[in-house]
Design an enzyme around this catalytic site. Structure first.
Site: not given
Length: 266
Positions: A54, A149
């Site tokens: 990918d 995060d």
């Protein structure tokens, strides 16, 4: 037809399956030539073929989109969700002419002095141990600050990528939406948000660190925390070449084992 080939790894040049793919396409009258994603396509290129996983597909797609030509992924990696096609299905489809093109929306991200495009997502992450605060506005309307995060903006085509890992929704690739998804949020009342893909999304940062890590698909760089990131729909789309009766729903079952439960066996 001239096909530019982007290899995920140079070792594929001696891979028997890749050689079979190359020979099969050339025998069918197609002209293949090696290319690298760092350079623009030469004039007369009709298609880009990404041979790998990918990540290779994303590099090939970025190149193809800028040139306005279709892109096809043939899987020589592991999961192969974007590079969904096998050597056999590719050769069979080309022999039958069973090819169709689907348009996919791209993200345009302006960050610092740079401008980038992405098929899957734009991600801002913390670079140190402290939480990152992300101030987000959609068409000038501010959302609550996301603490955690980081934060991503994903396309519908990218909903099965990193967005899936952070708990974002899966949406059909033809859906005209963007997904705003927090990464490891330090809030009990924060959820991913789905917005129309004609929105303009801006991100500003609150951090003790000097820099924020930015990823635009597989392009990574550091950004000064005082800079902002602007995300919107690109002015051009990706022409994704699909073979036969390619099905997104079937791919969810085959690649991600959606609904894998012995009670669902027929």
């Amino acid at each position: 037809m001239k096909i530019a080939v982007i290899l995920g790894n140079v070792s594929l040049e001696t891979n028997p399956d890749f050689i079979r793919l190359k020979n099969g396409l050339e025998s069918a009258g197609y002209s293949l030539f090696p290319h690298t994603a760092e350079y623009a396509l030469p004039d007369g290129t009709d298609m880009v073929l990404g041979a790998g996983g990918d990540g290779t597909y994303l590099r090939a797609a970025r190149l193809a989109a800028r040139a306005g030509v279709p892109v096809l992924g043939v899987n020589f990696g592991r999961l192969g969700f974007l590079s969904e096609n096998t050597v056999d299905t590719t050769l069979e489809a080309f022999a039958k002419g069973d090819l169709k093109t689907k348009e996919r929306v791209l993200l345009r991200a302006k960050a610092g002095e740079g401008e980038y495009i992405a098929l899957n997502e734009v991600v801002a992450r913390r670079t140190g141990p402290a939480m990152l605060g992300v101030r987000v506005s959609v068409n000038g309307r501010e959302l609550p600050v996301y603490w955690g995060d980081g934060l991503m903006v994903a396309t519908s085509a990218g909903s099965t990528g990193y967005n899936l890992s952070v708990g974002g929704p899966i949406v059909l690739p033809s859906s005209k939406v963007f997904i705003i998804a927090p990464i490891a949020p330090h809030n009990l009342n924060v959820r991913p948000l789905v917005v129309p893909n004609d929105c303009r999304i801006e991100m500003e940062f609150v951090s003790r660190d000097e820099n924020v890590s930015i990823s635009v698909d597989n392009q990574n760089f550091m950004l000064d925390r005082k800079e902002k990131v602007e995300v919107s729909m690109a002015q051009f789309s990706l022409k994704r070449l699909c073979l036969g009766d390619s099905s997104f729903i079937q791919a969810l079952s085959d690649k991600l084992f959606w609904g894998e439960d012995r009670r669902n066996e027929r």
